[in-house]
Structure formats: structure tokens, C-alpha cells
Design an enzyme around this catalytic site. Structure first.
Site, PDB file in Angstrom:
ATOM      1  N   TYR A 153       0.849  -1.205   0.000  1.00 51.96           N
ATOM      2  CA  TYR A 153       0.000   0.000   0.000  1.00 51.96           C
ATOM      3  C   TYR A 153       0.882   1.251   0.000  1.00 51.96           C
ATOM      4  O   TYR A 153       0.652   2.185  -0.780  1.00 51.96           O
ATOM      5  CB  TYR A 153      -0.906  -0.018   1.232  1.00 51.96           C
ATOM      6  CG  TYR A 153      -1.685   1.260   1.454  1.00 51.96           C
ATOM      7  CD1 TYR A 153      -2.812   1.555   0.692  1.00 51.96           C
ATOM      8  CD2 TYR A 153      -1.302   2.179   2.439  1.00 51.96           C
ATOM      9  CE1 TYR A 153      -3.538   2.723   0.902  1.00 51.96           C
ATOM     10  CE2 TYR A 153      -2.016   3.345   2.656  1.00 51.96           C
ATOM     11  CZ  TYR A 153      -3.132   3.622   1.889  1.00 51.96           C
ATOM     12  OH  TYR A 153      -3.847   4.779   2.090  1.00 51.96           O
ATOM     13  N   LYS A 157       1.144   4.419  -2.700  1.00 50.23           N
ATOM     14  CA  LYS A 157       0.919   5.825  -2.340  1.00 50.23           C
ATOM     15  C   LYS A 157       2.185   6.659  -2.572  1.00 50.23           C
ATOM     16  O   LYS A 157       2.111   7.847  -2.894  1.00 50.23           O
ATOM     17  CB  LYS A 157       0.441   5.921  -0.890  1.00 50.23           C
ATOM     18  CG  LYS A 157      -0.983   5.397  -0.697  1.00 50.23           C
ATOM     19  CD  LYS A 157      -1.972   6.218  -1.529  1.00 50.23           C
ATOM     20  CE  LYS A 157      -3.414   5.888  -1.235  1.00 50.23           C
ATOM     21  NZ  LYS A 157      -4.364   6.806  -1.882  1.00 50.23           N
TER      22      LYS A 157
END
Ligand SMILES: NC(=O)c1ccc[n+]([C@@H]2O[C@H](COP(=O)([O-])OP(=O)(O)OC[C@H]3O[C@@H](n4cnc5c(N)ncnc54)[C@H](O)[C@@H]3O)[C@@H](O)[C@H]2O)c1
Length: 249
Positions: A153, A157
Site C-alpha cells: 500500500y 501511495k
């Protein structure tokens, strides 16, 4: 404060959490918001929560589906009569301990968080007015802070951060601004999802992420997104605005 009177905003992820709070905040300041999301039910709930003076229109689309994104941006520009500000909020999270990391998880995180954001930027940028147009991409504190079990994740990002920075340089020739906003842990359906706590993950790990101010409310993130897209931030581009409750002191 009606900073968004007459301002036309295309907003992804409008059906839940930070996106819904952003729709509420921007319409509260007078914006005409065109909200895109996968969830028709969630968009209807957002529409019901809008109190004006701005307006909210809904469009169901998957941000990873290129033809659907092209259609969504085209329809937004037609419905709003142009697009002044693009806000990319749609995103997913999955906690991925290294030993359990799958190619599917990696691909899906990058598809939604990076590719979806990039496609909306590509399609919306030609509509944004030179001199006043703006793009706000929601990244995450995880992009710049090590968090256990979040490597996939976080990388997706981090990609949103890098993408936004170089896009800011590219669009600066038109004086179109590009900012990212990086929330710390925020109380939304995403952080309450079972995807946050798969089997084998130490359930106390959130304790290590705690900000001095505790978890954010979605409206506290929406307030900074609203600032970033407004003329109040007219001299800011190519920077990340962290909204992290003191996590980096
Ligand atoms: N909640 C947090 O702690 C936190 C922290 C940092 C960053 N963020 C980021 O903020 C953004 C919003 O998160 P949230 O907490 O409000 O989550 P949320 O799950 O409440 O909302 C995310 C929205 O994105 C939509 N979405 C997901 N995949 C989509 C797709 N393929 N196409 C269209 N829409 C899609 C969902 O339907 C949902 O409405 C995300 O990008 C997330 O990564 C959240």
C-alpha cells in the site's frame, strides 16, 4: 466562506469516508461537485447528505477502467460546463505482511491507487483552466513513513506522491497546480475493514501508528483538500500537505 462559488469540481471516491466528507465540504462552500465512485449506493448516500449551497451529481465508474474514466471525465465536463478542479480520493488499502504478499494484491493496489489517479489526471488536465486549474491527489502518510505490514500500500501511495510532483512540474507551464494531500490514520470504512487485519497480523500494530492527536475525522482531511484546491493555495504546487495529527514531530 464560499471559496468555491461557481467552481466546478470532479471528485473520485465520493461515496464514502474522506471523499464523502470532501463532497460535503466543497458543496458547503458553493462548489458544483461531480462525484465518481464504484458504489452507486454510497453515492446516493452522499447525495442525500449534501446540504448546499453547491450541487452534487453522481456517476458510477471504476477508476481502473480506462474507457469508463474517459467517459466519466467527458460526462463531468458536459454536466458541469467545464472542470476547474480535479480531486482524486478513490483508493483501496490492504494489509500485506511480506510472507503473504501476492502479485494480485500488488497489482490491484497500484491499479486503483496509482493508475486510477493517473488516468483521471490525464483525462481531466486538458479541461482545467490555465492559471487557475488545480489537481489534488490523496496520497498517504504511509508514503513517507514506515508502517508495518503496509509495504505494498505504501509503495502505491509513494507512487502517487512522485507522480503528483512530476505532474506539477509539467503543468506549471500552464500554471495549473498539482498538490498531494497525505492523511494519517483516519476513521473511515477503510480503516474499519477486515482487510486491515488479515490473519497473522499483530492486531496491536495500529498502536504503533497512533498520532499524538489520535485518528483524524474525515472532515479534518476534507478541510485540507478544500484548501489545496482553492485559490487560497494559489502559490503552492508540487508539494505534499501532510495531515497527520503530529505523527512527524
Ligand atoms: N482512512 C485512512 O486512514 C487513510 C489514510 C491515508 C490515506 N487514505 C486514502 O484516502 C482515500 C480515501 O480513503 P477512505 O479512508 O475515505 O476510504 P473509503 O473506503 O471510505 O473510501 C474509498 C472510496 O473509494 C472508492 N473506490 C475504491 N476503489 C474504487 C475503484 N476502483 N473505482 C472507483 N471508486 C473506488 C470506494 O468505493 C470508496 O467509496 C484513499 O485513497 C486512501 O488510500 C486513507
Amino acid at each position: 466562506m464560499n471559496r468555491y462559488d461557481g467552481v466546478k469540481v470532479l471528485l473520485t471516491g465520493a461515496a464514502s469516508g474522506i471523499g464523502r466528507a470532501t463532497a460535503s465540504r466543497l458543496t458547503g462552500e458553493g462548489a458544483a461537485v461531480y462525484g465518481v465512485d464504484l458504489s452507486a449506493a454510497g453515492l446516493a448516500e452522499t447525495a442525500a447528505a449534501i446540504g448546499g449551497p453547491g450541487t452534487f451529481a453522481s456517476h458510477v465508474a471504476d477508476v481502473t477502467d480506462e474507457p469508463a474514466v474517459i467517459a466519466a471525465v467527458r460526462d463531468a465536463a458536459a454536466a458541469l460546463g467545464g472542470i476547474d478542479v480535479l480531486v482524486n480520493v478513490a483508493g483501496i488499502h490492504k494489509t500485506t505482511p511480506l510472507g503473504a504478499l501476492t502479485v494480485d494484491d500488488l497489482m490491484r493496489l497500484f491499479q486503483v491507487n496509482l493508475v486510477g489517479t493517473a488516468l483521471f489526471c490525464r483525462e481531466a488536465a486538458p479541461h482545467l483552466p490555465d492559471g487557475t486549474g488545480a489537481i489534488v491527489n490523496v496520497a498517504s502518510l504511509s508514503a513517507v513513513q514506515g508502517n508495518p505490514y503496509m509495504s505494498a500500500y505504501s509503495a502505491s501511495k509513494g507512487a502517487v506522491l512522485s507522480f503528483s510532483l512530476s505532474l506539477a512540474a509539467e503543468l506549471s507551464q500552464r500554471r495549473v497546480r498539482v498538490l498531494s494531500v497525505s492523511p494519517g490514520s483516519t476513521d473511515t470504512p477503510l480503516t474499519r475493514s477486515p482487510d486491515m487485519f488479515p490473519e497473522g497480523v499483530d492486531p496491536t500494530y495500529f498502536g504503533r501508528l497512533a498520532a499524538p492527536f489520535g485518528a483524524a475525522r474525515p472532515d479534518q482531511i476534507a478541510a485540507v483538500i478544500a484548501y489545496a484546491g482553492s485559490s487560497d493555495a494559489a502559490y503552492q504546487t508540487g508539494v505534499d500537505l501532510r495531515v497527520d495529527g503530529g505523527s512527524n514531530m
